[in-house]
Design a protein around this motif. Structure first.
Motif, PDB file in Angstrom:
ATOM      1  N   TYR A 130      90.857  35.581  63.453  1.00 17.39           N
ATOM      2  CA  TYR A 130      91.059  35.515  64.903  1.00 17.39           C
ATOM      3  C   TYR A 130      90.665  34.162  65.470  1.00 17.39           C
ATOM      4  O   TYR A 130      91.308  33.657  66.393  1.00 17.39           O
ATOM      5  N   HIS A 173      93.909  37.665  58.827  1.00 19.29           N
ATOM      6  CA  HIS A 173      92.943  38.446  59.597  1.00 19.29           C
ATOM      7  C   HIS A 173      91.993  37.536  60.374  1.00 19.29           C
ATOM      8  O   HIS A 173      90.977  38.005  60.892  1.00 19.29           O
ATOM      9  N   PRO A 191      95.153  41.310  63.456  1.00 17.72           N
ATOM     10  CA  PRO A 191      96.089  41.478  64.566  1.00 17.72           C
ATOM     11  C   PRO A 191      96.437  42.955  64.762  1.00 17.72           C
ATOM     12  O   PRO A 191      96.677  43.681  63.798  1.00 17.72           O
ATOM     13  N   ARG A 250      89.318  39.346  63.022  1.00 19.89           N
ATOM     14  CA  ARG A 250      89.816  40.592  63.606  1.00 19.89           C
ATOM     15  C   ARG A 250      91.305  40.670  63.271  1.00 19.89           C
ATOM     16  O   ARG A 250      92.069  39.750  63.565  1.00 19.89           O
ATOM     17  N   THR A 279      91.057  30.016  68.982  1.00 20.24           N
ATOM     18  CA  THR A 279      91.486  31.358  68.599  1.00 20.24           C
ATOM     19  C   THR A 279      93.007  31.440  68.530  1.00 20.24           C
ATOM     20  O   THR A 279      93.717  30.533  68.968  1.00 20.24           O
ATOM     21  N   ARG A 280      93.489  32.555  68.008  1.00 19.88           N
ATOM     22  CA  ARG A 280      94.931  32.753  67.935  1.00 19.88           C
ATOM     23  C   ARG A 280      95.514  33.277  69.236  1.00 19.88           C
ATOM     24  O   ARG A 280      96.722  33.524  69.320  1.00 19.88           O
ATOM     25  N   ASP A 281      94.690  33.480  70.266  1.00 16.12           N
ATOM     26  CA  ASP A 281      95.205  33.938  71.555  1.00 16.12           C
ATOM     27  C   ASP A 281      96.315  32.999  72.023  1.00 16.12           C
ATOM     28  O   ASP A 281      96.176  31.775  71.980  1.00 16.12           O
ATOM     29  N   TRP A 314      93.094  26.443  65.652  1.00 13.94           N
ATOM     30  CA  TRP A 314      93.010  27.689  64.874  1.00 13.94           C
ATOM     31  C   TRP A 314      94.104  27.693  63.810  1.00 13.94           C
ATOM     32  O   TRP A 314      93.831  27.971  62.642  1.00 13.94           O
ATOM     33  N   HIS A 368      83.614  37.774  71.428  1.00 18.65           N
ATOM     34  CA  HIS A 368      84.980  37.597  70.933  1.00 18.65           C
ATOM     35  C   HIS A 368      85.545  38.882  70.333  1.00 18.65           C
ATOM     36  O   HIS A 368      86.683  38.888  69.862  1.00 18.65           O
ATOM     37  N   ALA A 424      84.891  40.293  67.537  1.00 20.48           N
ATOM     38  CA  ALA A 424      85.295  39.929  66.181  1.00 20.48           C
ATOM     39  C   ALA A 424      84.055  39.898  65.301  1.00 20.48           C
ATOM     40  O   ALA A 424      82.924  39.820  65.795  1.00 20.48           O
TER      41      ALA A 424
END
Length: 536
Positions: free
Chosen positions: A173, A171, A225, A223, A192-194, A203, A113, A115
Motif C-alpha cells: 500500500y 500487496h 487491494p 494492505r 501510497t498507491r492512493d 510508491w 494508514h 496497514a
C-alpha cells in the motif's frame, strides 16, 4: 568539520533523540570499533567495504540525519538491509558511509494508514513469523530466511506463494523513504498507491524498480487491494493452514542426456501451460534444482495447500508430469541444492503447518549461513518452453569435469499464476508474462577459486543464450532478468553482445517511467550504485 549527524542538544553523546519508533543509543561505528569488521560485509564474502562510518539506525529521523550529514559533507552513501546484495553495490571502495537498517525492524499495525507496517531492516522470516503469529496473515515474500525486506520488496520480491498470491508488491500500500531534493535537503516522504496521492509515482517505483535508486527505504505499508475494515487480520492474505511438502531426486548417474532434456523440458512445459492467473494448479509451487553432476542428484521440491479438496490428486498429477519419460524412479533428496538443504525425510509427501514448513525451507541451508561463503549469480525469466539449444548448453556445463563442486547449480523456480494477474505497467515489476524463472548460482569458500567459478557462471550463461547475444533478451522464449539478482556482467559489452542494456533486461518498457521518478525524487543522483536507475 562535522564528524556526523547533529545530535539533539542535551542528549548523551552518540544518541539521536527524535521521538520516533526506536532509538539506537550509539554513535557511528568506525574502524577503531571492535564490531566494525562484522558491519562492512554481507552474505557474499567477495564484497567487503572500508567505509569511514557505519550507522546502525532505528528510525526514519535517524536515517534522515545521517543522509543530511553525508550530503553536507559530500560523502558517498549506501544502505544495508539484510546484506544479500549479489554485487558490490553496498560494499565497495568508493563508499564512505553505510546506513545499516537491520535494527530498524519493527512490524506493527499502523492505524493512521490502516496497514501493517514492516520496517526495512526486518528479515523475511521475521515478517512471516510476526504476521502469522499476530494476525494469521502473510505476504508472498521471499524464500531465504535472512534476506532483508528493504531490498526484497523494492525489487518485486517473490516466494513460494507467488502462483497463489502474486508478488509481494501486489500487496504494497505504501512506502516511507528518505529522499534528497535538488537543494540537498533530506526529507522523509510517505508515498501510497492512493490514486490522488501526490507521491504515488514514488510508491510505484518501489514496486519493482529495485533498491538504492531513489532514497533510503525505512518502512513498507502492506494492505491488499480491496481489503477493507480496520482489522489487521483482514488486510492481507491468509497462507495455507497446512501444506504438503515433497522432495524427490534423480541420481545423475542414472539420468542420461536425453532424460535430462526431458526432465527440464517437462518443468518448463508444465509452467507454460499452467501460468494463467485462474489456473486450478496455481496452488502448486515447485523448485527444480539442476545441480552440477558432482552433487550426485537433480532435485525437485514441491509445496501445495494440503487442505484443498483435490490436493493429493493435483500433487500426484504434477509429479507424474515432471517425471514423465525418466526411466529411473525418483528417490529421496539427500544432498543440498542451491539454497535448499538435503530433505531425505520428505521423499514421501509430508503434511505440516505452513509456518513450520516455511521455517524449514528457508533457514536450514548451510551454504547461505556460511560466514566464508563466496558466490556468483545470474538470472533469467522464461515465457516459453526451452529450445533444445538451451537444454544442450545447460547439460554441457552441468556435466563439466573441470569443476567439482556440489554447490554449483541452476535453480528453476515457479512464476505465473497470480503474478500474471497484474498489468506490467500497474507496478514497476514488469515481467508479468513469465511462466518461470532461473537462477545460476555457484558457492565456494576459497578466494583462490573466484576466477574458476565466476568463469563457469559466465560461460554457461552465455552459451545458453548464445543466440541472443549471451543474455535472455525479451522475446517469445526469454523475458529479461530479475533486478534483485543483480548481475553487473549485463553491462559488459564483451559478455552481453545483444545491444540490450541491463536497464531493459530488468525493467523493459517501464524504465523511462522509473527515470522520471528518479528525476523528481533524486535529481542530484545522490543515491546510486552500479546498476541504479539513471537520470534521464
Amino acid at each position: 568539520m562535522s564528524e556526523g549527524p547533529a545530535l539533539t542538544p542535551g542528549a548523551p553523546a552518540g544518541v539521536l533523540v527524535d521521538g520516533d519508533r526506536k532509538k539506537i543509543d550509539q554513535g557511528p561505528v568506525t574502524a577503531h570499533d571492535q564490531q566494525y569488521l562484522d558491519l562492512v560485509t554481507g552474505m557474499n564474502q567477495r564484497w567487503k567495504g572500508a567505509p569511514e562510518t557505519v550507522w546502525v539506525v532505528g528510525s526514519a529521523k535517524q536515517v534522515e540525519a545521517v543522509v543530511q550529514d553525508a550530503v553536507n559533507r559530500g560523502k558517498r552513501l549506501t544502505v544495508r538491509s539484510g546484506g544479500h546484495c549479489f554485487e558490490d553495490f553496498v560494499y565497495n571502495s568508493d563508499v564512505q558511509v553505510v546506513i545499516d537498517v537491520s535494527e530498524l525492524n519493527a512490524i506493527y499495525y499502523d492505524p493512521a494508514h490502516n496497514a501493517i507496517a514492516v520496517e526495512s531492516g526486518a528479515t523475511v522470516l521475521e515478517v512471516y513469523e510476526t504476521l502469522y503469529k499476530k494476525w494469521g496473515v502473510t505476504v508472498p515474500a521471499g524464500f531465504c530466511h535472512s534476506v532483508g525486506v528493504g531490498g526484497l520488496v523494492s525489487g518485486g520480491g517473490w516466494g513460494l506463494l507467488v502462483r497463489r498470491d502474486g508478488l509481494v508488491v501486489d500487496h504494497l500500500y505504501g512506502v516511507e523513504v528518505v529522499v534528497v531534493d535538488d537543494s540537498g535537503k533530506a526529507r522523509t516522504v510517505v508515498a501510497t498507491r492512493d490514486e490522488h496521492d501526490p507521491n504515488r509515482e514514488l510508491w510505484w517505483a518501489h514496486t519493482g524498480g529495485g533498491g538504492g535508486s531513489f532514497g533510503v527505504i525505512t518502512r513498507y505499508l502492506f494492505r491488499t487491494p480491496g481489503a477493507y475494515g480496520r482489522d489487521p487480520r483482514e488486510l492481507l492474505p491468509r497462507p495455507p493452514a497446512e501444506v504438503y511438502l515433497s522432495a524427490v531426486a534423480w541420481p545423475w548417474a542414472e539420468v542420461d542426456r536425453d532424460e535430462f532434456f526431458r526432465l527440464v523440458h517437462n518443468y518448463g512445459a508444465w509452467h507454460v501451460a499452467n501460468r494463467a492467473p485462474d489456473n486450478p494448479n496455481r496452488a502448486i509451487s515447485s523448485l527444480l534444482g539442476l545441480n552440477h553432476v558432482s552433487n550426485g542428484f537433480l532435485g525437485l521440491v514441491t509445496q501445495i495447500d494440503a487442505n484443498l479438496p483435490d490436493a493429493d490428486a493435483l500433487l500426484d498429477d504434477y509429479l507424474a508430469f515432471i517425471g514423465d519419460g525418466i526411466r529411473v524412479a525418483p528417490g529421496p533428496l539427500t544432498t543440498p541444492m542451491g539454497e535448499i538443504n538435503a530433505m531425505p525425510q520428505f521423499a514421501t509427501r509430508t503434511r505440516m503447518p505452513w509456518l513450520q514448513a516455511t521455517r524449514f525451507l528457508g533457514a536450514t541451508n548451510v551454504a547461505i549461513n556460511d560466514p566464508t561463503m563466496r558466490a556468483e549469480f545470474k538470472s533469467a525469466y522464461m515465457v516459453g518452453e526451452y529450445p533444445e539449444a538451451h537444454l544442450a548448453a545447460l547439460h554441457k556445463h552441468l556435466t563439466r569435469t573441470d569443476i567439482v563442486n556440489p554447490n554449483v547449480s541452476v535453480g528453476v523456480t515457479p512464476y505465473g499464476g497470480q503474478a500474471g494477474a497484474v498489468a506490467p505497467s500497474d507496478t514497476a515489476a514488469v515481467h508479468r508474462g513469465a511462466a518461470f524463472k532461473m537462477l545460476w548460482s555457484a558457492y565456494w569458500n576459497n578466494p583462490a577459486e573466484d576466477e574458476k567459478y565466476v568463469a563457469w557462471a559466465r560461460e554457461s550463461y552465455q552459451e545458453t543464450y548464445q543466440d541472443t547475444g549471451g543474455v535472455p533478451v525479451p522475446n517469445d522464449v526469454t523475458d529479461g532478468c530479475y533486478v534483485n539478482y543483480a548481475d553487473i556482467d549485463l553491462d559488459d559489452p564483451a559478455l552481453n553482445t545483444s545491444g540490450v542494456s541491463s536497464q531493459v533486461l530488468y525493467h523493459k518498457e517501464n524504465y523511462p517511467r522509473l527515470q522520471q521518478v528518479k528525476l523528481r525524487y533524486d535529481p542530484t543522483d545522490f543515491f546510486r550504485h552500479g546498476q541504479s536507475v539513471r537520470l534521464p
